[in-house]
Structures are given as structure tokens and as C-alpha cells.
Design a protein around this motif. Structure first.
Motif, PDB file in Angstrom:
ATOM      1  N   MET A 236       0.575  -1.151   0.176  1.00  0.00           N
ATOM      2  CA  MET A 236      -0.183  -0.334  -0.035  1.00  0.00           C
ATOM      3  C   MET A 236       0.536   1.233  -0.029  1.00  0.00           C
ATOM      4  O   MET A 236       0.220   2.065  -0.471  1.00  0.00           O
ATOM      5  CB  MET A 236      -0.826  -0.170   1.545  1.00  0.00           C
ATOM      6  CG  MET A 236      -1.458   1.352   1.842  1.00  0.00           C
ATOM      7  SD  MET A 236      -2.410   0.837   2.889  1.00  0.00           S
ATOM      8  CE  MET A 236      -2.704   2.526   3.727  1.00  0.00           C
ATOM      9  N   VAL A 237       1.984   1.231   1.420  1.00  0.00           N
ATOM     10  CA  VAL A 237       2.621   2.971   1.324  1.00  0.00           C
ATOM     11  C   VAL A 237       3.807   2.360   0.397  1.00  0.00           C
ATOM     12  O   VAL A 237       4.796   3.462   0.170  1.00  0.00           O
ATOM     13  CB  VAL A 237       2.444   3.088   2.175  1.00  0.00           C
ATOM     14  CG1 VAL A 237       1.546   3.589   3.425  1.00  0.00           C
ATOM     15  CG2 VAL A 237       3.606   1.967   3.447  1.00  0.00           C
ATOM     16  N   GLY A 238       4.164   1.407  -0.422  1.00  0.00           N
ATOM     17  CA  GLY A 238       5.476   1.082  -1.136  1.00  0.00           C
ATOM     18  C   GLY A 238       6.877   1.477  -0.518  1.00  0.00           C
ATOM     19  O   GLY A 238       7.600   1.483  -0.703  1.00  0.00           O
ATOM     20  N   ARG A 239       6.813   0.820   1.065  1.00  0.00           N
ATOM     21  CA  ARG A 239       8.019   1.119   2.119  1.00  0.00           C
ATOM     22  C   ARG A 239       7.166   0.337   3.128  1.00  0.00           C
ATOM     23  O   ARG A 239       6.337  -0.403   3.422  1.00  0.00           O
ATOM     24  CB  ARG A 239       8.116   2.850   2.379  1.00  0.00           C
ATOM     25  CG  ARG A 239       7.359   3.108   3.154  1.00  0.00           C
ATOM     26  CD  ARG A 239       8.303   4.514   3.837  1.00  0.00           C
ATOM     27  NE  ARG A 239       7.125   5.045   4.551  1.00  0.00           N
ATOM     28  CZ  ARG A 239       6.846   5.567   5.758  1.00  0.00           C
ATOM     29  NH1 ARG A 239       6.974   3.837   6.471  1.00  0.00           N
ATOM     30  NH2 ARG A 239       5.641   6.020   5.455  1.00  0.00           N
ATOM     31  N   GLN A 240       8.411  -0.076   3.937  1.00  0.00           N
ATOM     32  CA  GLN A 240       8.150  -0.597   5.346  1.00  0.00           C
ATOM     33  C   GLN A 240       7.413   0.014   6.112  1.00  0.00           C
ATOM     34  O   GLN A 240       8.052   1.237   5.906  1.00  0.00           O
ATOM     35  CB  GLN A 240       9.281  -1.950   5.640  1.00  0.00           C
ATOM     36  CG  GLN A 240       9.512  -3.642   5.018  1.00  0.00           C
ATOM     37  CD  GLN A 240      10.362  -4.389   5.498  1.00  0.00           C
ATOM     38  OE1 GLN A 240      10.764  -3.468   6.690  1.00  0.00           O
ATOM     39  NE2 GLN A 240      10.864  -5.011   5.522  1.00  0.00           N
TER      40      GLN A 240
END
Ligand SMILES: Nc1ncnc2c1ncn2[C@@H]1O[C@H](COP(=O)(O)OP(=O)(O)OP(=O)(O)O)[C@@H](O)[C@H]1O
Ligand SMILES: [Mg+2]
Length: 507
Positions: A236-240
Motif C-alpha cells: 500500500m505505501v511502497g515501503r516498510q
């Protein structure tokens, strides 16, 4: 595989932003499909298209295999599609029955047959375990009940496909459990559900599949059982996402707020806050935990000047401000993130620029000799929107109304934190925010504390209270029932105090 709804290659643009960019989703019969995406990703827009509130610029919609043109909500209703909106759409001085039949009042000739409607509503309510009183007025019932009225409204219109847009954002933990039960009942009856939520826990618990959207585009669709919450968050956010709050140990400073034996009445003239006392120091976050409706709202309104104080005192940096105006309190260094963002937080028909200086436009540097310094205001608003990642098609010139729910919330939090207040009263600051934004807002609240400021955090989310607070105060029936350090307690104990079992009373 039988699809009840297919939205294929849907595109929808607003001025300055493509809210839906070639999105396709498919809903299977009898499933719960979750829609997950950052604030402003385009979820509500997509569902508004399915419900006939917006017309897509391009794309096809099929319902039960047939291509349809959903020109307005009446067409959606006729096709068996119902929606519970992110912000409810009920008429407050109407009864439950009047709201449910609105627009399709049963009649014989010119005569209304409200009694038949009430009987049908009662039967539906019983069948699905909704527990709704058809004769109650909306203004007198809880938010949870209002939502069940919205659900009944869909069922009354024989909806087969039910859309829920962030149904749990406004509910108490107990009401969330109830709603999950209701959803399971609906599925058992053969209905199909699209569920928008930011809470991964809920998706894990109830959804079959999850479609993830980022910035108007579909990232992918996963089977929930085979995917972890962390994986979905990352899609969803493209990162951890870091779910833990880093909070350095800190000595707290002087008393900033001292509430002494405060008594406040509710709007119905009953005593809502009953001799409540609490202190908040600089450099600490005090979390106020409680079941919704136990006096938190009235307490906060009394602290911020929105409600009359019957007796007792509110010492703010040593001065009793119990009867000061709202403006004086703000100028003395108090800031407030309100519970209801649309009612108290923003003026929906003002631009974001105007909203960002709502409390301070009359002060220098924003006003000089009675003239507003427009360029300064604009630069200030734009900087804030950038810092807090408030996304809006036309930037600071967008109307507040056009922002997605989460972006409205981020804007309010940004505005209040930017005042760098001595005391920040934050009520449900992360309601409706995506996990990435929650992480950011939490960090900013902790920064306030680290810089020696006082934070009073009022939240229904026990996780949030446990993670952020230096001390936890529990309110039940308008009284303080416990005061604890998070390390020395647990959710079970806090839960008992929330239920009114005073500290130490149980062994
Ligand atoms: N009526 C409108 N006028 C202008 N822009 C709009 C309008 N409705 C939505 N938008 C814009 O479209 C984008 C998508 O908004 P939408 O409400 O669909 O997001 P969302 O995924 O539901 O977000 P949230 O989780 O915050 O509710 C946002 O950037 C928003 O500002
Ligand atoms: Mg939305």
C-alpha cells in the motif's frame, strides 16, 4: 467464478488529480472484498462511481454480468447496490423510520403508510441482529446506531451488494465487534460486500480478498489468508511501515495543565464530568482511555472553551482559565485536534489556505494593519500541507470539501501541531488515517513531548493509548477510575477500569 460486480478500466479525474487511473476490481458473490489504500488513493471515489454519485471519465461497469450505466444512486439502488458513506448522510431531526424510507415513502394514494415501513424495519433489524429502534430520532442515538440505520437503509432497498466506506473509523471497539458479526450475517444470507478500511487487523479478520490501490492505480489483489498485514501495508505505501513508536525515556517538566474537581454537564443537562481531576506536565503524553460516551467529549469541550464549566478549575500554566474564551485559550498556548473533523475542524467551503490559518489569520505576520497578507498565508499553508503530506488536487486552493477524509484529518493535525502549543489536546488524532500517516502523526506527537510540551491524548484505540502515553488516565461515567504507567499495566487491566472497576478494586 461468478462476479456480482465488475468495474473495468475505470478512470476519473478531478481538477489537478487523476483519482482513479485505469482501475479494475471484481467482486465475487458471497465474499468480502477489502479495498486498501493510502489517504487520497481513490477508494471513496471508486465506490461513489459504483453508487452513481460520480460518472467515470472512462471504463465499464458490469452488475451480475450485464453492462450498466449507473447515472445516479436510484439506478444503483434498483441494481441492488447500497452504500454506507464515510460521513453518514442522515437527517438528524428525522426518526430512524423516516430516514430509512426517505425518497421511497410507502403510500396508498396520497396516504403515507409509515406503520408498514416501521414493521418491515423492525423485522429486518431483528433478522440481521441490528437492534435498531424505528421510532428513535437520529440526533438522540449513538454513532454506532446511526451506522446500523444506514445498513438498514440498504437492506430496506433489498441491496445485494453492500459497500462500506470506512465503517469502523467512528466506532468503539465493542461496536466494531458487533459490526463484524452483522457483516458475517449478511454474507451468510448471500450478500456480497466491499469494505474500505485502513485497519489491517480488520481485513485479516473478515475479508476474503484485498485489492490494494496506490495513487489511483491498482497495485494488486491478494488472498487475505495467505498474506501478512506487513505485506499488505508494504504494497500500500511502497515501503516498510514501522508499527512501533520510538519514544526516548524522558523526565517530565513543570505542570502545564491541572484539572481540579471539574464538573461539566452534558447537552441533556445530566452531569457528564463528575469531579474530575488530572494533571499533565510538560514533556509528557497523558493518554485518556475510556469507552465512548463516558464524559470525554464534555471534558475536552470544557478544557477548550466549547462548553460551560459548572464548577471546579482548569489551571493552565498556573492561571485558572475555566471561564476564558476559546480565543484566549488558543492565544495562551492551547491547541485542539477535535473529535469531529467536519463539524469543528474545518470550514468545508473554505479553501485549504483559509483553513490552515483559521485561528491565527488576525495575528501578525498574517495580518498587518488590518490587511491579510495573502502571499504569506499561501506560503505558510503550502509548507504545512507539504510537511504533513496533505494531498489535494489544487493544493492550498482546493476546497476542504474536496479532500479525502484522511487528508482532511492530516490537515487539521498539521495546523494544530504547527502552533507548537504548550498544551495539545489531541482527540482521536489518527482516526481514518492510513498506516503510513499514523506512523508520521505519532512521531510528531512524540516530538511535541520531547520538546517539553504537554500532550493530552484522548483516544478510543487502546493500542494507540498504550503505545504513546507516558501515563494513562482512565475515565468511566465522568470519573477518573485509574491512573497508570503503561509499563505497569496491560490492556486487560485498563479495560476493567474503563468498565468502571476502580483501580485496586479487583485482585
Ligand atoms: N469532489 C472532489 N473534488 C475535487 N477533488 C476530489 C473530489 N473528490 C475526491 N477528490 C480528490 O480525489 C482523490 C481521491 O480521493 P478519495 O476520497 O477517493 O480518496 P480515499 O482513497 O477515499 O482516501 P481516504 O482514505 O483519505 O478517505 C483525492 O486527492 C481527493 O482530493
Ligand atoms: Mg475515503
Amino acid at each position: 467464478m461468478e462476479h456480482v460486480v465488475e468495474m473495468l478500466n475505470i478512470t476519473k479525474a478531478f481538477p489537478g488529480i487523476v483519482a482513479n487511473d485505469d482501475i479494475s476490481i471484481q467482486l465475487r458473490k458471497g465474499e468480502i472484498l477489502a479495498l486498501l489504500g493510502e489517504n487520497g488513493a481513490g477508494k471513496s471515489t471508486l465506490m461513489s462511481i459504483l453508487f452513481g454519485l460520480y460518472t467515470p471519465d472512462a471504463g465499464t461497469i458490469k452488475v451480475f454480468g450485464k453492462t450498466v450505466n449507473i447515472a445516479n444512486p436510484n439506478v444503483a439502488n434498483a441494481l441492488g447496490i447500497g452504500m454506507v458513506h464515510q460521513h453518514f448522510k442522515l437527517v438528524h431531526n428525522f426518526t430512524v423510520t423516516e430516514n430509512i424510507v426517505l425518497g421511497m415513502e410507502p403510500h396508498v394514494g396520497p396516504f403515507l403508510k409509515t406503520r408498514d415501513a416501521a414493521a418491515k424495519i423492525r423485522a429486518l433489524s431483528k433478522h440481521y441482529g441490528l437492534n435498531v429502534d424505528p421510532d428513535a430520532k437520529i440526533e438522540d442515538v449513538s454513532v454506532g446506531m446511526q451506522q446500523r440505520v444506514e445498513i438498514l437503509k440498504m437492506l430496506y432497498r433489498d441491496a445485494e451488494v453492500l459497500i462500506f466506506d470506512e465503517p469502523t473509523a467512528v466506532l468503539t471497539p465493542q461496536e466494531i465487534i458487533e459490526l463484524m458479526k452483522i457483516m458475517r450475517n449478511l454474507i451468510a444470507e448471500g450478500k456480497s460486500i466491499i469494505l474500505i478500511t485502513h485497519k489491517l487487523k480488520e481485513i485479516k479478520e473478515i475479508a476474503d480478498r484485498c485489492t490494494v490501490i496506490r495513487r489511483g492505480k491498482v497495485i494488486g489483489t491478494v488472498d487475505v489468508a495467505g498474506t501478512t498485514s506487513a505485506q499488505m501495508a508494504e504494497m500500500m505505501v511502497g515501503r516498510q511501515v514501522n508499527f512501533n513508536v520510538d519514544k526516548p525515556a524522558k523526565q517530565c517538566g513543570d505542570v502545564v495543565l491541572e484539572i481540579k474537581d471539574l464538573r461539566v454537564q452534558s447537552s441533556r443537562k445530566t452531569e457528564a464530568v463528575k469531579g474530575f481531576s488530572l494533571t499533565v506536565h510538560g514533556g509528557e503524553i497523558v493518554g485518556l482511555a475510556g469507552v465512548d460516551g463516558n464524559g470525554q467529549t464534555e471534558l475536552v469541550e470544557a478544557l477548550t472553551g466549547l462548553r460551560h464549566v459548572e464548577s471546579g478549575s482548569i489551571l493552565f500554566q498556573g492561571q485558572d482559565i475555566a471561564h476564558h474564551s476559546i480565543r484566549d485559550r488558543i492565544r495562551a498556548g492551547m491547541a485542539h485536534i477535535p473529535e469531529d473533523r467536519q463539524k469543528r475542524g474545518l470550514v468545508l467551503d473554505y479553501t485549504m489556505e483559509e483553513n490552515m490559518v483559521l485561528e491565527i489569520y488576525g495575528l501578525p505576520p498574517f495580518a498587518k494593519r488590518g490587511f491579510l497578507q495573502k502571499p504569506l498565508i499561501r506560503a505558510y499553508a503550502e509548507k504545512l500541507m507539504q510537511d504533513f503530506d496533505v494531498r489535494a488536487g489544487e493544493g492550498s486552493l482546493s476546497l476542504a470539501r474536496g479532500l479525502s477524509g484522511g487528508n482532511q484529518q492530516k490537515a487539521i493535525v498539521g495546523r494544530e501541531v504547527a502552533h507548537d502549543p504548550m498544551l495539545l489536546i489531541a482527540v482521536q488524532p489518527t482516526r481514518g488515517l492510513d498506516v503510513g500517516s499514523i506512523e508520521y502523526i505519532h512521531r510528531r506527537l512524540v516530538e511535541q513531548r520531547n520538546s517539553g510540551k504537554a500532550v493530552l491524548l484522548v483516544s478510543l484505540e487502546l493500542d494507540e493509548i498504550m503505545d504513546l502515553s507516558d501515563r494513562i488516565a482512565v475515565i468511566s461515567h465522568g470519573e477518573l477510575t485509574g491512573l497508570k504507567y503503561p509499563k505497569e499495566t496491560n490492556e486487560g487491566e485498563i479495560g476493567l477500569m474503563m468498565a468502571g472497576v476502580a483501580e485496586g478494586a479487583h485482585q
